[in-house]
Design an enzyme around this catalytic site. Structure first.
Site, PDB file in Angstrom:
ATOM      1  N   HIS A  28     -77.664  17.040  71.863  1.00 17.22           N
ATOM      2  CA  HIS A  28     -78.745  17.372  72.786  1.00 17.22           C
ATOM      3  C   HIS A  28     -78.390  16.899  74.188  1.00 17.22           C
ATOM      4  CE1 HIS A  28     -82.756  18.087  74.327  1.00 17.22           C
ATOM      5  NE2 HIS A  28     -82.733  16.875  74.858  1.00 17.22           N
ATOM      6  N   ALA A  84     -65.949  56.489  80.009  1.00 16.55           N
ATOM      7  CA  ALA A  84     -65.850  55.389  79.027  1.00 16.55           C
ATOM      8  C   ALA A  84     -66.536  55.829  77.735  1.00 16.55           C
ATOM      9  CB  ALA A  84     -66.502  54.126  79.589  1.00 16.55           C
ATOM     10  N   ASP A  96     -55.868  48.823  66.328  1.00 15.72           N
ATOM     11  CA  ASP A  96     -56.691  49.978  66.712  1.00 15.72           C
ATOM     12  C   ASP A  96     -56.238  51.275  66.061  1.00 15.72           C
ATOM     13  OD1 ASP A  96     -58.108  48.307  68.381  1.00 15.72           O
ATOM     14  OD2 ASP A  96     -57.740  49.450  70.212  1.00 15.72           O
ATOM     15  N   GLU A 152     -75.689  58.179  78.995  1.00 15.87           N
ATOM     16  CA  GLU A 152     -75.374  57.961  77.581  1.00 15.87           C
ATOM     17  C   GLU A 152     -75.937  59.121  76.760  1.00 15.87           C
ATOM     18  OE1 GLU A 152     -73.666  55.816  75.422  1.00 15.87           O
ATOM     19  OE2 GLU A 152     -74.450  57.304  74.037  1.00 15.87           O
TER      20      GLU A 152
HETATM   21  P1  FAD Z   1     -52.909  47.987  71.877  1.00 20.30           P
HETATM   22  O1  FAD Z   1     -53.377  46.774  72.546  1.00 20.30           O
HETATM   23  O2  FAD Z   1     -53.343  49.306  72.383  1.00 20.30           O
HETATM   24  O3  FAD Z   1     -51.312  47.905  71.871  1.00 20.30           O
HETATM   25  C1  FAD Z   1     -50.521  48.911  71.376  1.00 20.30           C
HETATM   26  C2  FAD Z   1     -49.174  48.796  72.040  1.00 20.30           C
HETATM   27  O4  FAD Z   1     -48.272  49.677  71.395  1.00 20.30           O
HETATM   28  C3  FAD Z   1     -49.172  49.204  73.519  1.00 20.30           C
HETATM   29  O5  FAD Z   1     -48.627  48.158  74.261  1.00 20.30           O
HETATM   30  C4  FAD Z   1     -48.316  50.440  73.576  1.00 20.30           C
HETATM   31  O6  FAD Z   1     -47.502  50.517  74.751  1.00 20.30           O
HETATM   32  C5  FAD Z   1     -47.429  50.236  72.360  1.00 20.30           C
HETATM   33  N1  FAD Z   1     -46.919  51.485  71.801  1.00 20.30           N
HETATM   34  C6  FAD Z   1     -47.627  52.550  71.355  1.00 20.30           C
HETATM   35  N2  FAD Z   1     -46.813  53.468  70.826  1.00 20.30           N
HETATM   36  C7  FAD Z   1     -45.560  52.966  70.939  1.00 20.30           C
HETATM   37  C8  FAD Z   1     -44.283  53.445  70.543  1.00 20.30           C
HETATM   38  N3  FAD Z   1     -44.139  54.594  69.912  1.00 20.30           N
HETATM   39  N4  FAD Z   1     -43.217  52.674  70.835  1.00 20.30           N
HETATM   40  C9  FAD Z   1     -43.341  51.493  71.470  1.00 20.30           C
HETATM   41  N5  FAD Z   1     -44.509  50.991  71.837  1.00 20.30           N
HETATM   42  C10 FAD Z   1     -45.618  51.711  71.565  1.00 20.30           C
HETATM   43  N6  FAD Z   1     -61.270  43.790  72.469  1.00 20.30           N
HETATM   44  C11 FAD Z   1     -61.759  42.566  72.217  1.00 20.30           C
HETATM   45  O7  FAD Z   1     -61.638  42.083  71.085  1.00 20.30           O
HETATM   46  N7  FAD Z   1     -62.373  41.825  73.189  1.00 20.30           N
HETATM   47  C12 FAD Z   1     -62.532  42.301  74.446  1.00 20.30           C
HETATM   48  O8  FAD Z   1     -63.091  41.620  75.309  1.00 20.30           O
HETATM   49  C13 FAD Z   1     -62.039  43.599  74.736  1.00 20.30           C
HETATM   50  N8  FAD Z   1     -62.167  44.100  75.976  1.00 20.30           N
HETATM   51  C14 FAD Z   1     -61.633  45.331  76.251  1.00 20.30           C
HETATM   52  C15 FAD Z   1     -61.780  45.838  77.539  1.00 20.30           C
HETATM   53  C16 FAD Z   1     -61.267  47.079  77.858  1.00 20.30           C
HETATM   54  C17 FAD Z   1     -61.420  47.624  79.268  1.00 20.30           C
HETATM   55  C18 FAD Z   1     -60.555  47.823  76.871  1.00 20.30           C
HETATM   56  C19 FAD Z   1     -59.948  49.157  77.207  1.00 20.30           C
HETATM   57  C20 FAD Z   1     -60.411  47.329  75.576  1.00 20.30           C
HETATM   58  C21 FAD Z   1     -60.962  46.082  75.258  1.00 20.30           C
HETATM   59  N9  FAD Z   1     -60.862  45.553  73.976  1.00 20.30           N
HETATM   60  C22 FAD Z   1     -61.390  44.316  73.703  1.00 20.30           C
HETATM   61  C23 FAD Z   1     -60.191  46.272  72.885  1.00 20.30           C
HETATM   62  C24 FAD Z   1     -58.767  45.718  72.694  1.00 20.30           C
HETATM   63  O9  FAD Z   1     -58.055  45.838  73.907  1.00 20.30           O
HETATM   64  C25 FAD Z   1     -58.057  46.481  71.589  1.00 20.30           C
HETATM   65  O10 FAD Z   1     -58.841  46.427  70.410  1.00 20.30           O
HETATM   66  C26 FAD Z   1     -56.704  45.857  71.304  1.00 20.30           C
HETATM   67  O11 FAD Z   1     -55.886  45.867  72.451  1.00 20.30           O
HETATM   68  C27 FAD Z   1     -56.003  46.600  70.172  1.00 20.30           C
HETATM   69  O12 FAD Z   1     -54.780  45.988  69.921  1.00 20.30           O
HETATM   70  P2  FAD Z   1     -53.550  46.797  69.310  1.00 20.30           P
HETATM   71  O13 FAD Z   1     -52.401  45.858  69.316  1.00 20.30           O
HETATM   72  O14 FAD Z   1     -53.947  47.447  68.045  1.00 20.30           O
HETATM   73  O15 FAD Z   1     -53.279  47.984  70.325  1.00 20.30           O
HETATM   74  P1  NAD Z   2     -67.974  52.898  72.780  1.00 20.47           P
HETATM   75  O1  NAD Z   2     -67.827  53.683  71.543  1.00 20.47           O
HETATM   76  O2  NAD Z   2     -68.439  51.502  72.743  1.00 20.47           O
HETATM   77  O3  NAD Z   2     -68.971  53.661  73.779  1.00 20.47           O
HETATM   78  C1  NAD Z   2     -68.801  55.003  74.170  1.00 20.47           C
HETATM   79  C2  NAD Z   2     -70.171  55.597  74.452  1.00 20.47           C
HETATM   80  O4  NAD Z   2     -69.999  56.852  75.092  1.00 20.47           O
HETATM   81  C3  NAD Z   2     -70.988  55.853  73.197  1.00 20.47           C
HETATM   82  O5  NAD Z   2     -72.219  55.198  73.297  1.00 20.47           O
HETATM   83  C4  NAD Z   2     -71.128  57.369  73.156  1.00 20.47           C
HETATM   84  O6  NAD Z   2     -72.368  57.800  72.633  1.00 20.47           O
HETATM   85  C5  NAD Z   2     -71.009  57.746  74.628  1.00 20.47           C
HETATM   86  N1  NAD Z   2     -70.563  59.129  74.882  1.00 20.47           N
HETATM   87  C6  NAD Z   2     -69.571  59.805  74.273  1.00 20.47           C
HETATM   88  N2  NAD Z   2     -69.455  61.053  74.815  1.00 20.47           N
HETATM   89  C7  NAD Z   2     -70.401  61.160  75.796  1.00 20.47           C
HETATM   90  C8  NAD Z   2     -70.771  62.177  76.731  1.00 20.47           C
HETATM   91  N3  NAD Z   2     -70.161  63.360  76.781  1.00 20.47           N
HETATM   92  N4  NAD Z   2     -71.791  61.943  77.587  1.00 20.47           N
HETATM   93  C9  NAD Z   2     -72.428  60.752  77.581  1.00 20.47           C
HETATM   94  N5  NAD Z   2     -72.101  59.730  76.707  1.00 20.47           N
HETATM   95  C10 NAD Z   2     -71.100  59.931  75.839  1.00 20.47           C
HETATM   96  O7  NAD Z   2     -66.553  53.030  73.511  1.00 20.47           O
HETATM   97  P2  NAD Z   2     -66.007  52.315  74.820  1.00 20.47           P
HETATM   98  O8  NAD Z   2     -67.081  51.627  75.536  1.00 20.47           O
HETATM   99  O9  NAD Z   2     -65.195  53.361  75.513  1.00 20.47           O
HETATM  100  O10 NAD Z   2     -65.027  51.235  74.210  1.00 20.47           O
HETATM  101  C11 NAD Z   2     -63.909  51.628  73.392  1.00 20.47           C
HETATM  102  C12 NAD Z   2     -63.540  50.568  72.411  1.00 20.47           C
HETATM  103  O11 NAD Z   2     -62.999  49.433  73.068  1.00 20.47           O
HETATM  104  C13 NAD Z   2     -64.739  50.117  71.610  1.00 20.47           C
HETATM  105  O12 NAD Z   2     -64.553  50.514  70.295  1.00 20.47           O
HETATM  106  C14 NAD Z   2     -64.742  48.636  71.696  1.00 20.47           C
HETATM  107  O13 NAD Z   2     -64.685  48.069  70.418  1.00 20.47           O
HETATM  108  C15 NAD Z   2     -63.499  48.257  72.469  1.00 20.47           C
HETATM  109  N6  NAD Z   2     -63.918  47.298  73.506  1.00 20.47           N
HETATM  110  C16 NAD Z   2     -64.356  46.074  73.112  1.00 20.47           C
HETATM  111  C17 NAD Z   2     -64.812  45.177  74.052  1.00 20.47           C
HETATM  112  C18 NAD Z   2     -65.318  43.843  73.618  1.00 20.47           C
HETATM  113  O14 NAD Z   2     -65.035  43.457  72.486  1.00 20.47           O
HETATM  114  N7  NAD Z   2     -66.029  43.116  74.444  1.00 20.47           N
HETATM  115  C19 NAD Z   2     -64.829  45.513  75.396  1.00 20.47           C
HETATM  116  C20 NAD Z   2     -64.395  46.767  75.756  1.00 20.47           C
HETATM  117  C21 NAD Z   2     -63.929  47.652  74.790  1.00 20.47           C
END
Ligand code: FAD
Ligand code: NAD
Length: 478
Positions: A451, A276, A319, A211
């Site tokens: 409880h 990540a 997002d 990190e």
């Molecule tokens: P996305 O889910 O990214 O969807 C965007 C969609 O748009 C995609 O399907 C893409 O194909 C489509 N698209 C893009 N451009 C075009 C285009 N030009 N034409 C047609 N289609 C298009 N969030 C949580 O709240 N809880 C969690 O536990 C959590 N866990 C996560 C774990 C991981 C490993 C990751 C990577 C993310 C996680 N997140 C979590 C974050 C969460 O997935 C995102 O915040 C969420 O999916 C965002 O929703 P969205 O609809 O804005 O975008």
């Molecule tokens: P994050 O921003 O949580 O963590 C990325 C980390 O990488 C940071 O702490 C940053 O300082 C570090 N970093 C960046 N460049 C680096 C480098 N060169 N060397 C070492 N460390 C470096 O991002 P993430 O974990 O990739 O998750 C992305 C997004 O997806 C988050 O914004 C999160 O909200 C969403 N997400 C949410 C959930 C959930 O709600 N449970 C789960 C997964 C992802």
């Protein structure tokens, strides 16, 4: 093909598909453009969240937590099992099955609500025209009276550590390994790093998280972050703060990672590398310059607090706009945008946004941290309760962590809740509800909690804010 709609949503993730369903519920003729092709080479709705994010990661977190529990803790509960083993391909197949069911469920909901799914890549042009390019390259054009852009985000790639099929992967790749790697390096000890690091650590991998920042989980309340760091270390997650990755090279089926910390430069070889380091808004190929939609300096679509872009009738949600990258945040924005289009009063309360890290124990919070309140000069008071004093946590054999709640002394309102402990994600909901209702600590104190439940820890933390917790010796209220 061509056609016109009241609303065209571009992107079918949790922001876009929810917006489309709400718009259709409100009687608007709605289409959703989505281009996702899943692992089975089929078009799929659900976006990042359902296909490679929230759902598959939680499927693996749940399964591996049970595995680790059976392996490490069942004996303490007096349960005798033989050698506990893991069938990784089966676990991955189960995860894929859950994803298929849920994404299939969204297409069924689209049908039930009369939403047209336009399969392919959408590009917004002038006058709210959307061109859809299908997989076979054919183009069709549609017009929307209103447009909702929900194109989401993609993982940030580091030039110095290029992805390499199965060895250097992003979060999606780390959800699909069919055997347990001996050693894994994760760049970034953020939410994804901790969740996916936990999955593979539980399965037996050595996991090192590098990190760059010196602070661990800077967005989390300091007491909770300290407790989390201590617990993750005990679980064998090797979190190295202040460690900036300089580069990686794939050699002989493994990966050599170079990083720098206060002691100088280091080189270590791992079986796998997960990058990540955050996600970036995704608008590639979605906006033509004639659309006139403005982006900000970070590439996010610029919107106001109603998710309106600079072009009337064009909204952007999820997002791809400012705010936390969370599925529920995007979904709420989708509902708001649809309701505003239908002439209703859509609203998102950004001050009351739940956050969860689904490790074990889970970390969950809402509202302000103590540090934020201090810097804002708010006169606050903290109430705290450890799960070690909870009868239910003891019965579960899961006593790590604490609940910390914070009230504004001037009006007794709950302004923050911070939990690390068993089922923290579920426990958080009552604090979220209390804050949404402008609830006070007195309201929580007067609420009867069953409880023995874990939720009694919230009650006790509220009592402790008033210096009258029952099951711990009260510190002088501060
Ligand atoms: P996305 O889910 O990214 O969807 C965007 C969609 O748009 C995609 O399907 C893409 O194909 C489509 N698209 C893009 N451009 C075009 C285009 N030009 N034409 C047609 N289609 C298009 N969030 C949580 O709240 N809880 C969690 O536990 C959590 N866990 C996560 C774990 C991981 C490993 C990751 C990577 C993310 C996680 N997140 C979590 C974050 C969460 O997935 C995102 O915040 C969420 O999916 C965002 O929703 P969205 O609809 O804005 O975008
Ligand atoms: P994050 O921003 O949580 O963590 C990325 C980390 O990488 C940071 O702490 C940053 O300082 C570090 N970093 C960046 N460049 C680096 C480098 N060169 N060397 C070492 N460390 C470096 O991002 P993430 O974990 O990739 O998750 C992305 C997004 O997806 C988050 O914004 C999160 O909200 C969403 N997400 C949410 C959930 C959930 O709600 N449970 C789960 C997964 C992802």
């Amino acid at each position: 093909m061509s056609g016109s709609f009241d609303v065209i949503v571009i992107g079918g993730g949790p922001a876009g598909y929810v917006a489309a369903i709400r718009a259709a519920q409100l009687g608007l003729k709605t289409a959703c453009v989505e281009e996702w092709i899943n692992k089975q080479d089929k078009p799929a709705l659900g976006g990042t969240c359902l296909n490679v994010g929230c759902i598959p990661s939680k499927a693996l977190l749940e399964a591996t937590e049970l595995y680790a529990e059976a392996r490490d803790n069942f004996a303490d509960l007096g349960i005798v099992v033989g050698k506990v083993d893991v069938d990784v391909p089966k676990m991955i197949a189960r995860k894929d099955g859950i994803v298929s069911e849920l994404t299939g469920g969204i297409s069924a909901l689209f049908k039930a609500n009369g939403i047209e799914w336009l399969q392919g890549r959408g590009k917004l042009g002038a006058d709210k025209q959307v061109t859809v390019t299908a997989r076979d390259g054919s183009e069709s054009s549609y017009t929307g009276a209103n447009i909702i852009i929900a194109t989401g985000s993609v993982p940030i790639e580091l030039k110095a550590t290029p992805l390499d099929s199965n060895i250097v992967v992003d979060s999606s790749g780390a959800l699909d390994w069919e055997s347990v790697p001996g050693s894994i390096c994760v760049i970034g000890a953020g939410i994804i790093g901790l969740e996916l690091g936990s999955v593979w650590r539980r399965m037996g991998s050595e996991v090192v998280l590098l990190e760059a920042q010196d602070d661990f989980l800077p967005m989390v309340d300091k007491a909770v972050a300290r407790e989390a760091a201590k617990t993750f270390k005990k679980q064998g997650l090797d979190i190295r703060l202040g460690s900036r990755v300089m580069g990686s090279v794939v050699e002989g089926g493994r990966v050599k990672v170079t990083y720098q910390d206060s002691e100088g430069e280091h080189e270590t070889v791992f079986d796998k590398l997960i990058v990540a380091v955050g996600r970036r808004a995704f608008t590639d190929g979605a906006l033509s310059s004639e659309a006139g939609v403005e982006l900000d300096e970070r590439g996010l679509i610029h919107v106001n607090d109603k998710c309106e872009t600079n072009v009337p009738g064009i909204y952007a949600i999820g997002d791809v706009v400012r705010g936390p990258m969370l599925a529920h945040k995007g979904s709420e924005e989708g509902i708001m945008a649809a309701e505003l289009i239908a002439g209703q009063h859509g609203h998102v309360n950004y001050d009351v946004m739940p956050n969860v890290i689904y490790t074990h124990p889970e970390v969950a919070w809402v509202g302000k941290t103590e540090e934020e309140l201090k810097s804002e000069g708010v006169d606050y008071q903290v109430g705290q309760f450890p799960f070690a004093a909870s009868g239910r946590a003891k019965a579960k054999g899961d006593t790590g962590g604490l609940v910390k709640i914070i009230r504004d002394k001037t009006n007794d309102r709950l302004v923050g809740a911070h939990i690390i402990g068993p089922s923290a994600s579920e426990l958080l909901a009552q604090s979220v509800l209390a804050m949404e209702f402008d609830g006070t600590i007195e309201d929580i104190v007067r609420t009867i909690h069953a409880h023995p439940t874990l939720s009694e820890a919230i009650h006790e933390a509220a009592l402790s804010a008033e210096g009258r917790a029952i099951h711990i010796a009260n510190r002088k209220a501060r």
